[in-house]
Design a protein around this motif. Structure first.
Motif, PDB file in Angstrom:
ATOM      1  N   LYS A 109     -17.972   1.009  37.774  1.00 22.81           N
ATOM      2  CA  LYS A 109     -16.832   1.054  36.858  1.00 22.81           C
ATOM      3  C   LYS A 109     -16.966  -0.230  35.939  1.00 22.81           C
ATOM      4  O   LYS A 109     -17.491  -1.345  36.442  1.00 22.81           O
ATOM      5  CB  LYS A 109     -15.696   0.809  37.746  1.00 22.81           C
ATOM      6  CG  LYS A 109     -14.506   0.888  36.907  1.00 22.81           C
ATOM      7  CD  LYS A 109     -13.112   1.032  37.797  1.00 22.81           C
ATOM      8  CE  LYS A 109     -11.954   1.243  36.826  1.00 22.81           C
ATOM      9  NZ  LYS A 109     -10.727   1.547  37.750  1.00 22.81           N
ATOM     10  N   LYS A 154      -9.961   8.699  28.470  1.00 22.77           N
ATOM     11  CA  LYS A 154     -10.083   8.203  29.823  1.00 22.77           C
ATOM     12  C   LYS A 154     -11.624   8.506  30.344  1.00 22.77           C
ATOM     13  O   LYS A 154     -12.138   9.754  29.857  1.00 22.77           O
ATOM     14  CB  LYS A 154      -9.111   9.296  30.536  1.00 22.77           C
ATOM     15  CG  LYS A 154      -7.538   9.014  30.298  1.00 22.77           C
ATOM     16  CD  LYS A 154      -7.350   7.514  30.888  1.00 22.77           C
ATOM     17  CE  LYS A 154      -5.824   7.271  30.566  1.00 22.77           C
ATOM     18  NZ  LYS A 154      -5.747   5.842  30.968  1.00 22.77           N
ATOM     19  N   LYS A 155     -12.103   7.530  30.893  1.00 24.19           N
ATOM     20  CA  LYS A 155     -13.399   7.663  31.650  1.00 24.19           C
ATOM     21  C   LYS A 155     -13.268   7.734  33.150  1.00 24.19           C
ATOM     22  O   LYS A 155     -12.519   6.980  33.570  1.00 24.19           O
ATOM     23  CB  LYS A 155     -14.350   6.606  31.238  1.00 24.19           C
ATOM     24  CG  LYS A 155     -15.641   6.681  31.740  1.00 24.19           C
ATOM     25  CD  LYS A 155     -16.547   5.647  30.872  1.00 24.19           C
ATOM     26  CE  LYS A 155     -17.778   5.696  31.555  1.00 24.19           C
ATOM     27  NZ  LYS A 155     -18.554   7.004  31.318  1.00 24.19           N
ATOM     28  N   ILE A 156     -13.719   8.632  33.839  1.00 22.43           N
ATOM     29  CA  ILE A 156     -13.843   8.760  35.495  1.00 22.43           C
ATOM     30  C   ILE A 156     -15.019   8.316  35.763  1.00 22.43           C
ATOM     31  O   ILE A 156     -16.070   8.706  35.488  1.00 22.43           O
ATOM     32  CB  ILE A 156     -13.227  10.302  35.428  1.00 22.43           C
ATOM     33  CG1 ILE A 156     -13.098  10.468  37.139  1.00 22.43           C
ATOM     34  CG2 ILE A 156     -14.048  11.097  34.930  1.00 22.43           C
ATOM     35  CD1 ILE A 156     -12.498  11.502  37.554  1.00 22.43           C
ATOM     36  N   TYR A 157     -14.825   7.722  36.948  1.00 24.93           N
ATOM     37  CA  TYR A 157     -15.911   7.232  37.756  1.00 24.93           C
ATOM     38  C   TYR A 157     -16.221   7.785  39.227  1.00 24.93           C
ATOM     39  O   TYR A 157     -17.037   7.595  39.923  1.00 24.93           O
ATOM     40  CB  TYR A 157     -15.972   5.729  38.012  1.00 24.93           C
ATOM     41  CG  TYR A 157     -16.018   4.921  36.642  1.00 24.93           C
ATOM     42  CD1 TYR A 157     -17.181   4.366  36.148  1.00 24.93           C
ATOM     43  CD2 TYR A 157     -14.850   4.606  35.924  1.00 24.93           C
ATOM     44  CE1 TYR A 157     -17.374   3.741  35.146  1.00 24.93           C
ATOM     45  CE2 TYR A 157     -15.100   3.973  34.574  1.00 24.93           C
ATOM     46  CZ  TYR A 157     -16.188   3.475  34.158  1.00 24.93           C
ATOM     47  OH  TYR A 157     -16.107   2.765  32.998  1.00 24.93           O
ATOM     48  N   SER A 161      -9.978  10.215  41.546  1.00 20.46           N
ATOM     49  CA  SER A 161      -9.246   9.452  40.622  1.00 20.46           C
ATOM     50  C   SER A 161      -8.976  10.371  39.498  1.00 20.46           C
ATOM     51  O   SER A 161      -8.308  10.208  38.543  1.00 20.46           O
ATOM     52  CB  SER A 161      -9.651   8.177  40.072  1.00 20.46           C
ATOM     53  OG  SER A 161     -10.753   8.293  39.517  1.00 20.46           O
ATOM     54  N   LEU A 162      -9.263  11.743  39.339  1.00 20.28           N
ATOM     55  CA  LEU A 162      -9.276  12.520  38.315  1.00 20.28           C
ATOM     56  C   LEU A 162      -7.727  13.082  37.809  1.00 20.28           C
ATOM     57  O   LEU A 162      -7.322  12.743  36.818  1.00 20.28           O
ATOM     58  CB  LEU A 162      -9.896  13.972  38.653  1.00 20.28           C
ATOM     59  CG  LEU A 162      -9.779  14.858  37.256  1.00 20.28           C
ATOM     60  CD1 LEU A 162     -10.281  14.552  36.074  1.00 20.28           C
ATOM     61  CD2 LEU A 162     -10.443  16.379  37.935  1.00 20.28           C
ATOM     62  N   ARG A 165      -6.023   9.866  36.440  1.00 24.61           N
ATOM     63  CA  ARG A 165      -6.385   9.294  35.251  1.00 24.61           C
ATOM     64  C   ARG A 165      -6.019  10.436  34.182  1.00 24.61           C
ATOM     65  O   ARG A 165      -5.454  10.015  33.072  1.00 24.61           O
ATOM     66  CB  ARG A 165      -7.951   9.715  35.108  1.00 24.61           C
ATOM     67  CG  ARG A 165      -8.886   8.580  35.831  1.00 24.61           C
ATOM     68  CD  ARG A 165      -8.427   7.254  35.561  1.00 24.61           C
ATOM     69  NE  ARG A 165      -9.094   6.554  34.597  1.00 24.61           N
ATOM     70  CZ  ARG A 165      -8.878   5.614  33.906  1.00 24.61           C
ATOM     71  NH1 ARG A 165      -7.837   4.718  34.151  1.00 24.61           N
ATOM     72  NH2 ARG A 165      -9.531   5.189  32.875  1.00 24.61           N
ATOM     73  N   LEU A 184     -11.509  13.099  28.098  1.00 26.97           N
ATOM     74  CA  LEU A 184     -12.008  12.704  29.403  1.00 26.97           C
ATOM     75  C   LEU A 184     -13.456  12.614  29.357  1.00 26.97           C
ATOM     76  O   LEU A 184     -14.389  13.539  29.034  1.00 26.97           O
ATOM     77  CB  LEU A 184     -11.559  13.740  30.518  1.00 26.97           C
ATOM     78  CG  LEU A 184     -11.910  13.308  31.718  1.00 26.97           C
ATOM     79  CD1 LEU A 184     -11.116  12.213  32.448  1.00 26.97           C
ATOM     80  CD2 LEU A 184     -11.778  14.748  32.832  1.00 26.97           C
ATOM     81  N   ILE A 186     -17.042  12.117  31.318  1.00 29.12           N
ATOM     82  CA  ILE A 186     -17.293  12.394  32.883  1.00 29.12           C
ATOM     83  C   ILE A 186     -18.797  12.066  33.050  1.00 29.12           C
ATOM     84  O   ILE A 186     -19.601  12.496  33.777  1.00 29.12           O
ATOM     85  CB  ILE A 186     -17.254  13.935  33.404  1.00 29.12           C
ATOM     86  CG1 ILE A 186     -18.255  14.892  32.261  1.00 29.12           C
ATOM     87  CG2 ILE A 186     -15.699  14.178  33.188  1.00 29.12           C
ATOM     88  CD1 ILE A 186     -18.027  16.405  33.042  1.00 29.12           C
TER      89      ILE A 186
END
Length: 297
Positions: A109, A154-157, A161-162, A165, A184, A186
């Protein structure tokens, strides 16, 4: 929910061109007063782009794979920096990029990678001659024929947490006072040490797009929980990966797909959503592929 699909653009630069681009980007960063130290990850990426150019011109040297990959990431960042040379309000995002771990191969992150996603999407919009600027909230506001349109980046790690977010993105759009979409990213859910191999840019794009489609289908429940938000017209899902494309002059490239999923089957919300899609793609593509759309850059 259906998916909207279409054309792609592809650029392949020489190593010399990338080194020159990095030089310009570094000057822009320093002229904007951004803190940029030799110990930073960004400095290392830029240095590797210059090293790759030197090694390629010196036949006695064999460039390493890591140097090549870092050069690809350096080009992406440098192109964003130079594209935004006159853009207002981007200093904070640039500082986050210059001061954070911006190595895109690392699955960690990072505020810098969050900022890079915002600026990457902003430059994509501006390259398409779309009026766009950073505004908080949501993150980006574009001006379409139907009026102001909000984009929450939004950036997801991690998968767990999807939903949170997506929920946060919907809240940002609601606070903006305009309808919009969640954008988003990914990338960090894809393998960091994987290189996509293909014969052509189009084949690479198709492979990456299928991965994105699978992600959406497998996690449909999370998207379905936010789709009824009246301010939210749909979601853009972006994925990028290093690719080895045999027919390009520089074998290592960065393949990026944009997949759009509308939340409305009819009405003003769908019209707004497709308005954004049309701005990002030639009209004939929408007519030929009314249910799918992809942008590759």
């Amino acid at each position: 929910m259906d998916k909207v699909d279409g054309n792609f653009d592809f650029k392949s630069s020489t190593y010399s061109e990338v080194a020159q681009l990095v030089d310009v980007a570094e000057r822009v960063i320093l002229e904007r007063g951004i803190r940029f130290t030799p110990q930073s990850v960004l400095h290392k990426l830029f240095a590797d782009a210059r090293k790759l150019d030197r090694d390629w011109r010196d036949s006695s040297r064999s460039p390493s794979l890591v140097t090549g990959i870092n050069s690809v990431y350096a080009e992406k960042i440098a192109r964003i920096v130079t594209d935004l040379i006159d853009a207002p309000g981007v200093e904070e995002a640039l500082q986050r990029i210059a001061g954070s771990d911006i190595n895109l191969s690392h699955r960690l992150k990072s505020q810098g990678k969050d900022a890079l996603w915002e600026l990457s999407l902003l430059t994509t919009l501006l390259r398409k001659q779309i009026s766009a600027e950073l505004v908080d909230p949501p993150d980006i506001v574009v001006e379409l024929q139907m009026g102001s349109y909000a984009i929450a980046c939004k950036k997801i790690y991690e998968l767990k947490s999807l939903f949170s977010r997506l929920r946060d993105g919907a809240k940002q759009i609601s606070k903006s006072g305009s309808p919009g979409v969640i954008a988003l990213n990914i990338d960090d859910l894809l393998p960091g040490d994987h290189i996509l191999t293909s014969q052509s840019p189009k084949v690479a794009l198709d492979i990456l797009s299928r991965e994105t489609k699978s992600f959406f289908q497998e996690n449909f429940a999370a998207f379905d929980r936010v789709r009824e938000k009246s301010c939210l017209d749909g979601v853009l899902i972006s994925a990028s990966t290093i690719s080895d494309i045999t027919e390009t002059s520089t074998r290592l490239n960065l393949t990026t797909s944009f997949n759009f999923y509308p939340f409305r089957n009819e009405g003003l919300g769908r019209a707004r959503f497709l308005g954004l899609v049309r701005e990002l793609s030639p009209a004939e593509v929408i007519e030929a592929y009314p249910s799918r759309f992809i942008v590759h850059q």
